[in-house]
Scaffold this active site. Structure first.
Site, PDB file in Angstrom:
ATOM      1  N   GLY A 258       0.828  -0.960  -0.028  1.00  0.00           N
ATOM      2  CA  GLY A 258      -0.111  -0.020  -0.149  1.00  0.00           C
ATOM      3  C   GLY A 258       0.887   1.140  -0.034  1.00  0.00           C
ATOM      4  CB  CYS A 261       5.402   5.405  -3.204  1.00  0.00           C
ATOM      5  SG  CYS A 261       5.813   7.301  -2.683  1.00  0.00           S
TER       6      CYS A 261
HETATM    7  N1  LIG Z   1       5.768   9.788   0.652  1.00  0.00           N
HETATM    8  C1  LIG Z   1       6.891   9.116  -0.025  1.00  0.00           C
HETATM    9  O1  LIG Z   1       7.238   7.990   0.693  1.00  0.00           O
HETATM   10  C2  LIG Z   1       7.546   9.536  -1.064  1.00  0.00           C
HETATM   11  C3  LIG Z   1       8.691   8.892  -1.507  1.00  0.00           C
HETATM   12  C4  LIG Z   1       9.191   9.303  -2.879  1.00  0.00           C
HETATM   13  C5  LIG Z   1       8.756  10.301  -3.612  1.00  0.00           C
HETATM   14  N2  LIG Z   1       7.571  10.553  -3.316  1.00  0.00           N
HETATM   15  C6  LIG Z   1       6.572  11.597  -4.070  1.00  0.00           C
HETATM   16  O2  LIG Z   1       7.049  12.633  -3.697  1.00  0.00           O
HETATM   17  C7  LIG Z   1       5.816  13.680  -3.781  1.00  0.00           C
HETATM   18  C8  LIG Z   1       5.331  14.019  -2.653  1.00  0.00           C
HETATM   19  O3  LIG Z   1       4.985  12.991  -1.639  1.00  0.00           O
HETATM   20  P1  LIG Z   1       4.265  13.488  -0.390  1.00  0.00           P
HETATM   21  O4  LIG Z   1       4.201  11.941   0.203  1.00  0.00           O
HETATM   22  O5  LIG Z   1       5.253  14.152   0.287  1.00  0.00           O
HETATM   23  O6  LIG Z   1       3.032  13.883  -0.470  1.00  0.00           O
HETATM   24  P2  LIG Z   1       2.009  14.757   0.670  1.00  0.00           P
HETATM   25  O7  LIG Z   1       0.576  14.446   0.302  1.00  0.00           O
HETATM   26  O8  LIG Z   1       2.141  14.294   2.061  1.00  0.00           O
HETATM   27  O9  LIG Z   1       2.540  16.340   0.520  1.00  0.00           O
HETATM   28  C9  LIG Z   1       2.321  17.160  -0.574  1.00  0.00           C
HETATM   29  C10 LIG Z   1       2.263  18.645   0.005  1.00  0.00           C
HETATM   30  O10 LIG Z   1       2.129  19.228  -1.144  1.00  0.00           O
HETATM   31  C11 LIG Z   1       1.042  20.640  -0.743  1.00  0.00           C
HETATM   32  N3  LIG Z   1       0.769  20.999  -2.011  1.00  0.00           N
HETATM   33  C12 LIG Z   1      -0.259  20.846  -2.884  1.00  0.00           C
HETATM   34  N4  LIG Z   1      -0.389  21.797  -3.847  1.00  0.00           N
HETATM   35  C13 LIG Z   1       0.452  22.742  -3.561  1.00  0.00           C
HETATM   36  C14 LIG Z   1       0.550  23.993  -4.291  1.00  0.00           C
HETATM   37  N5  LIG Z   1       0.123  24.188  -5.265  1.00  0.00           N
HETATM   38  N6  LIG Z   1       1.674  24.766  -3.668  1.00  0.00           N
HETATM   39  C15 LIG Z   1       2.127  24.508  -2.576  1.00  0.00           C
HETATM   40  N7  LIG Z   1       1.998  23.449  -1.879  1.00  0.00           N
HETATM   41  C16 LIG Z   1       1.071  22.416  -2.450  1.00  0.00           C
HETATM   42  C17 LIG Z   1       0.166  19.795   0.178  1.00  0.00           C
HETATM   43  O11 LIG Z   1      -0.638  20.792   0.914  1.00  0.00           O
HETATM   44  C18 LIG Z   1       0.917  18.903   0.922  1.00  0.00           C
HETATM   45  O12 LIG Z   1       1.370  19.420   1.887  1.00  0.00           O
HETATM   46  C19 LIG Z   1       4.970  12.662  -4.637  1.00  0.00           C
HETATM   47  O13 LIG Z   1       5.113  13.032  -6.167  1.00  0.00           O
HETATM   48  C20 LIG Z   1       5.329  11.362  -4.279  1.00  0.00           C
HETATM   49  O14 LIG Z   1       5.070  10.391  -5.346  1.00  0.00           O
HETATM   50  C21 LIG Z   1       6.896  10.477  -2.128  1.00  0.00           C
END
Ligand SMILES: NC(=O)c1ccc[n+]([C@@H]2O[C@H](COP(=O)([O-])OP(=O)(O)OC[C@H]3O[C@@H](n4cnc5c(N)ncnc54)[C@H](O)[C@@H]3O)[C@@H](O)[C@H]2O)c1
Length: 437
Positions: A258, A261
């Site tokens: 789950g 990602c």
């Molecule tokens: N979570 C993980 O383990 C992980 C690991 C590697 C890569 N990623 C990738 O990194 C990216 C972020 O993932 P995450 O888990 O941190 O997401 P998340 O949902 O935890 O955080 C995203 C943040 O972006 C903010 N946001 C959205 N639109 C915005 C805007 N226009 N301006 C400013 N802020 C804005 C949201 O309010 C939120 O706080 C994704 O593409 C994900 O696939 C995630």
């Protein structure tokens, strides 16, 4: 360096804190006003081991701050990271609206030579869209790079501080020294900083996650075969993984993958391939297998108790999609709970960190919560373990047996030895191993 990290979620917060920890001046920007207000007041919105102390330290030492004024953050920064979410669209593709909204703001505020780095996981071609979006707003010169993030929730700080590799997709070698300077503190022990073209960098991230998801689904299918043949998937795994060409990691059979990602990245890669006329049939099977696997615990419960679970109560240990995080996005526990509720059962859950996240969801107020793991078992017909938090690994079985209405355990993570469970007086059902009655 002066750095803006736009998006203060699981990735943005860790990236921002770690870059500040190595001496940069970092500003974390987000459109979520509550989140930023909380961060400004010292409230960390997620559970990630060690992150609270690192943020606190860097804020106190004035290397890290938070703002909703993303334009101002861009204006004062040489490097701007885009680390916003890329959730799945209805058709499975990555929804790029947040990434492009940030690109628009960057375009309106950047200074000459700003380096814009996409950290979010985005499909091949996104850097080009980011460039176009910025160019609509400005005539200034800037760089766009793709620098996908490989950190794992639960071990995110260590992963960022000591990465296996850092992948940098660049348009021209001109920007390379900036990335080398930025990452120099993190790759001192020799792990590679790999430069490549942007399309390859964007694809590397998806291919890596798809490979890991494939290993999990493959092993889950082998587990099915183990159950049918009387083999034991835990020893098969050891036998298979001892081959150094294969290795042991990501070969654990379980309740399905789950998180934020794997599910979305596998779907997005399938979608990209479909659009380009490439049939990624392997990944389609990986996805289908995982959907089936997420239903497996509920299937086993129904095989034991019948399809109609009215009047039954189940204790569920573990809500987060894996240990050491409060992230429940696409967590197998949620699938299980929905299926139990739909069959008429009630659920009492426990999780060391994710209860407050689940309370905010639609199903949050349709289940009960134990104040500790044993309290969740009180009066339940069986215990179902979905997430392998450390504290569930050596429970006091006498207390569990005393609390349950019947001594039955379903183990979605193969934490225990079936013979020992039998000797401890339990019926025990796990994944890819014989059941003990
Ligand atoms: N979570 C993980 O383990 C992980 C690991 C590697 C890569 N990623 C990738 O990194 C990216 C972020 O993932 P995450 O888990 O941190 O997401 P998340 O949902 O935890 O955080 C995203 C943040 O972006 C903010 N946001 C959205 N639109 C915005 C805007 N226009 N301006 C400013 N802020 C804005 C949201 O309010 C939120 O706080 C994704 O593409 C994900 O696939 C995630």
């Amino acid at each position: 360096m002066d750095i803006a990290v736009v998006g203060t979620g699981y990735v943005g917060l860790v990236v921002g804190a770690c870059l500040a920890e190595t001496g940069n001046r970092v500003v974390g920007g987000d459109i979520d006003e509550d989140k930023i207000r909380g961060l400004q007041a010292g409230k960390i919105p997620i559970y990630e081991p060690g992150l609270d102390r690192m943020i606190e330290r860097n804020v106190a030492e004035k290397r890290l701050r938070f703002t909703t004024d993303i334009g101002a953050a861009v204006l004062e920064s040489e490097v701007v990271f885009i680390a916003v979410g890329t959730p799945p669209d209805e058709d499975g593709s990555a929804d790029l609206q947040h990434v492009l909204a940030v690109a628009r703001v960057i375009g309106q505020h950047l200074t000459d030579g700003t380096v814009v780095i996409t950290k979010s996981t985005v499909p091949v071609g996104t850097a080009r869209l980011v460039r176009q979006e910025i160019e609509r707003q400005t005539d200034r010169a800037f760089h766009v790079c793709s620098n996908p993030e490989f950190l794992k929730e639960g071990a995110a700080i260590d992963d960022f501080m000591r990465p296996d590799r850092v992948v940098c997709g660049i348009e021209s070698t001109e920007v390379r020294p900036v990335l080398e300077e930025l990452y120099e503190p993190f790759v001192r022990s020799g792990n590679p900083l790999i430069f490549m073209d942007i399309a390859s960098a964007e694809l590397t991230k998806y291919a890596a996650n798809a490979m890991l998801a494939t290993r999990i689904s493959f092993m889950n299918q082998i587990a099915e075969l183990c159950e049918a043949t009387g083999a034991d998937v835990t020893v098969v795994r050891k036998g298979v993984g001892s081959d150094p060409r294969i290795g042991q990691s990501f070969l654990f059979a379980g309740a399905g993958y789950g998180g934020s990602c794997f599910p979305k990245d596998v779907k997005a890669l399938i979608r990209t391939a479909d659009e380009l006329g490439v049939d990624l049939s392997i990944l389609k099977s990986v996805h289908q297998m995982n959907e089936r696997q997420k239903g497996l615990l509920a299937t086993k419960v129904k095989e034991r108790f019948g399809e109609d679970l009215t009047g039954r109560q189940f204790a569920v240990w573990g809500l987060s999609f894996k240990p050491e995080t409060d992230d429940v996005r696409e967590a197998p526990a949620l699938t299980l709970i929905e299926e139990l509720l739909a069959a008429g059962a009630s659920v009492v859950a426990h999780d060391p960190q994710a209860v407050s996240t689940v309370r905010d969801l639609h199903l949050g107020d349709r289940i009960g919560y134990g104040h500790d793991a044993y309290a969740a078992c009180e009066g339940s017909d069986a215990l179902i373990i979905v997430t392998e938090w450390l504290q569930y690994r050596r429970p006091d079985w006498d207390v569990v047996r005393g609390a349950l209405r019947s001594p039955i355990v379903f183990d979605g993570r193969n934490l225990f030895d079936p013979d020992r469970m039998s000797r401890a007086g339990f019926s025990y059902y796990s994944i890819g191993r014989r059941s003990v009655e």
